[in-house]
Design a protein around this motif. Structure first.
Motif, mmCIF file in Angstrom:
data_model
loop_
_atom_site.group_PDB
_atom_site.id
_atom_site.type_symbol
_atom_site.label_atom_id
_atom_site.label_comp_id
_atom_site.label_asym_id
_atom_site.label_seq_id
_atom_site.Cartn_x
_atom_site.Cartn_y
_atom_site.Cartn_z
ATOM 1 N N MET A 267 0.826 -1.208 0.000
ATOM 2 C CA MET A 267 0.000 0.000 0.000
ATOM 3 C C MET A 267 0.862 1.262 0.000
ATOM 4 O O MET A 267 0.577 2.207 -0.725
ATOM 5 C CB MET A 267 -0.942 0.013 1.208
ATOM 6 N N VAL A 268 1.900 1.286 0.804
ATOM 7 C CA VAL A 268 2.759 2.466 0.887
ATOM 8 C C VAL A 268 3.453 2.719 -0.452
ATOM 9 O O VAL A 268 3.485 3.859 -0.938
ATOM 10 C CB VAL A 268 3.799 2.306 2.025
ATOM 11 N N ILE A 269 3.989 1.674 -1.056
ATOM 12 C CA ILE A 269 4.711 1.848 -2.313
ATOM 13 C C ILE A 269 3.769 2.270 -3.432
ATOM 14 O O ILE A 269 4.042 3.226 -4.165
ATOM 15 C CB ILE A 269 5.487 0.563 -2.668
ATOM 16 N N VAL A 270 2.645 1.592 -3.559
ATOM 17 C CA VAL A 270 1.691 1.936 -4.618
ATOM 18 C C VAL A 270 1.136 3.340 -4.397
ATOM 19 O O VAL A 270 1.046 4.145 -5.332
ATOM 20 C CB VAL A 270 0.556 0.888 -4.696
ATOM 21 N N GLU A 271 0.784 3.645 -3.173
ATOM 22 C CA GLU A 271 0.240 4.970 -2.867
ATOM 23 C C GLU A 271 1.258 6.069 -3.155
ATOM 24 O O GLU A 271 0.931 7.099 -3.739
ATOM 25 C CB GLU A 271 -0.185 5.008 -1.403
ATOM 26 N N GLY A 272 2.502 5.847 -2.764
ATOM 27 C CA GLY A 272 3.543 6.838 -3.017
ATOM 28 C C GLY A 272 3.792 7.051 -4.501
ATOM 29 O O GLY A 272 3.904 8.189 -4.973
ATOM 30 N N LEU A 273 3.873 5.965 -5.266
ATOM 31 C CA LEU A 273 4.111 6.083 -6.702
ATOM 32 C C LEU A 273 2.933 6.735 -7.425
ATOM 33 O O LEU A 273 3.120 7.571 -8.317
ATOM 34 C CB LEU A 273 4.417 4.713 -7.301
ATOM 35 N N LEU A 274 1.721 6.376 -7.035
ATOM 36 C CA LEU A 274 0.546 7.011 -7.636
ATOM 37 C C LEU A 274 0.486 8.496 -7.276
ATOM 38 O O LEU A 274 0.133 9.324 -8.116
ATOM 39 C CB LEU A 274 -0.738 6.318 -7.190
ATOM 40 N N TRP A 275 0.830 8.817 -6.044
ATOM 41 C CA TRP A 275 0.824 10.220 -5.632
ATOM 42 C C TRP A 275 1.817 11.026 -6.476
ATOM 43 O O TRP A 275 1.512 12.132 -6.913
ATOM 44 C CB TRP A 275 1.171 10.346 -4.153
ATOM 45 N N ILE A 276 3.003 10.471 -6.696
ATOM 46 C CA ILE A 276 4.001 11.149 -7.529
ATOM 47 C C ILE A 276 3.442 11.382 -8.927
ATOM 48 O O ILE A 276 3.560 12.480 -9.486
ATOM 49 C CB ILE A 276 5.309 10.331 -7.594
ATOM 50 N N MET A 277 2.827 10.353 -9.489
ATOM 51 C CA MET A 277 2.297 10.461 -10.850
ATOM 52 C C MET A 277 1.198 11.518 -10.931
ATOM 53 O O MET A 277 1.188 12.348 -11.842
ATOM 54 C CB MET A 277 1.748 9.096 -11.292
ATOM 55 N N ILE A 278 0.292 11.524 -9.973
ATOM 56 C CA ILE A 278 -0.839 12.457 -10.008
ATOM 57 C C ILE A 278 -0.380 13.878 -9.683
ATOM 58 O O ILE A 278 -0.766 14.838 -10.352
ATOM 59 C CB ILE A 278 -1.952 11.989 -9.053
ATOM 60 N N ALA A 279 0.452 14.037 -8.662
ATOM 61 C CA ALA A 279 0.912 15.382 -8.277
ATOM 62 C C ALA A 279 1.813 15.994 -9.348
ATOM 63 O O ALA A 279 1.866 17.213 -9.477
ATOM 64 C CB ALA A 279 1.639 15.327 -6.942
ATOM 65 N N SER A 280 2.499 15.173 -10.122
ATOM 66 C CA SER A 280 3.346 15.687 -11.201
ATOM 67 C C SER A 280 2.511 16.318 -12.304
ATOM 68 O O SER A 280 2.926 17.287 -12.926
ATOM 69 C CB SER A 280 4.173 14.572 -11.832
ATOM 70 N N ARG A 281 1.363 15.747 -12.532
ATOM 71 C CA ARG A 281 0.510 16.241 -13.618
ATOM 72 C C ARG A 281 -0.313 17.448 -13.187
ATOM 73 O O ARG A 281 -0.351 18.448 -13.877
ATOM 74 C CB ARG A 281 -0.420 15.130 -14.092
ATOM 75 N N SER A 282 -1.012 17.301 -12.056
ATOM 76 C CA SER A 282 -1.872 18.391 -11.605
ATOM 77 C C SER A 282 -2.186 18.219 -10.132
ATOM 78 O O SER A 282 -2.577 17.133 -9.695
ATOM 79 C CB SER A 282 -3.183 18.387 -12.402
ATOM 80 N N VAL A 283 -2.043 19.284 -9.398
ATOM 81 C CA VAL A 283 -2.329 19.255 -7.960
ATOM 82 C C VAL A 283 -3.840 19.157 -7.715
ATOM 83 O O VAL A 283 -4.277 18.698 -6.670
ATOM 84 C CB VAL A 283 -1.742 20.512 -7.283
ATOM 85 N N ASP A 284 -4.625 19.553 -8.696
ATOM 86 C CA ASP A 284 -6.085 19.531 -8.543
ATOM 87 C C ASP A 284 -6.636 18.123 -8.363
ATOM 88 O O ASP A 284 -7.697 17.943 -7.774
ATOM 89 C CB ASP A 284 -6.751 20.184 -9.759
ATOM 90 N N GLY A 285 -5.936 17.115 -8.844
ATOM 91 C CA GLY A 285 -6.413 15.744 -8.737
ATOM 92 C C GLY A 285 -6.117 15.082 -7.411
ATOM 93 O O GLY A 285 -6.565 13.958 -7.161
ATOM 94 N N LEU A 286 -5.381 15.751 -6.541
ATOM 95 C CA LEU A 286 -4.983 15.115 -5.284
ATOM 96 C C LEU A 286 -6.142 14.889 -4.331
ATOM 97 O O LEU A 286 -6.158 13.899 -3.603
ATOM 98 C CB LEU A 286 -3.885 15.933 -4.602
ATOM 99 N N THR A 287 -7.127 15.762 -4.333
ATOM 100 C CA THR A 287 -8.281 15.576 -3.439
ATOM 101 C C THR A 287 -9.019 14.287 -3.794
ATOM 102 O O THR A 287 -9.364 13.501 -2.917
ATOM 103 C CB THR A 287 -9.237 16.782 -3.545
ATOM 104 N N THR A 288 -9.236 14.075 -5.065
ATOM 105 C CA THR A 288 -9.875 12.842 -5.516
ATOM 106 C C THR A 288 -9.000 11.647 -5.196
ATOM 107 O O THR A 288 -9.495 10.593 -4.793
ATOM 108 C CB THR A 288 -10.143 12.915 -7.033
ATOM 109 N N PHE A 289 -7.694 11.802 -5.356
ATOM 110 C CA PHE A 289 -6.754 10.733 -5.056
ATOM 111 C C PHE A 289 -6.855 10.302 -3.598
ATOM 112 O O PHE A 289 -6.908 9.107 -3.291
ATOM 113 C CB PHE A 289 -5.327 11.181 -5.375
#
Length: 141
Positions: free
Chosen positions: A54-76
């Motif tokens: 969970m930690v690894i997948v969550e961290g990698l997904l967070w990097i991918m989403i935050a790199s593209r747009s900060v607006d998607g983090l709430t949904t994430f």
């Protein structure tokens, strides 16, 4: 937001999550072998694998989403919470099917600290980092 900062925040999340998981695993293994309760080892391995994945997948997904747009983090954050709960229930149900009702209380008592450390780590870490992200986002606008 700068991709290097995003990657650094995400990698730090993963490193700290791995460290917390290993600390909880070591405590449970010390309890297992000092009290002659070797049955704790299997739930510890399952809890560790669950938390690490969970930690690894969550961290990698967070990097991918935050790199593209900060607006998607709430949904994430909302999606991760729901997925984490469903995966937890699936792991517990799988253990129930594999080992039976008699061993569920012991499994739950060993698995719960891993789940709690995952929740606390996620909440505190991203709660603190969201302030930094908001500041960086305001500077870029």
């Amino acid at each position: 937001m700068e991709k290097q900062i995003v990657r650094q925040i995400g990698n730090t999340f993963i490193k700290r999550g791995v460290g917390f998981t290993m600390a909880v695993a070591m405590v449970t293994l010390v309890v297992a072998f000092t009290t002659s309760n070797e049955w704790i080892v299997i739930p510890t391995v399952i809890g560790s694998l669950y938390t690490l994945s969970m930690v690894i997948v969550e961290g990698l997904l967070w990097i991918m989403i935050a790199s593209r747009s900060v607006d998607g983090l709430t949904t994430f954050y909302s999606a991760v919470s729901g997925f984490r709960m469903l995966l937890t229930l699936a792991v517990m149900f799988g253990y129930y099917l594999a080992c039976g009702r008699e061993e569920m209380l012991g499994f739950f008592c060993v698995f719960a600290p891993f789940y709690v450390i995952l929740l606390v780590h996620h909440s505190i870490y991203f709660g603190m980092k969201s302030k930094i992200i908001d500041q960086l986002n305001d500077e870029n606008n």
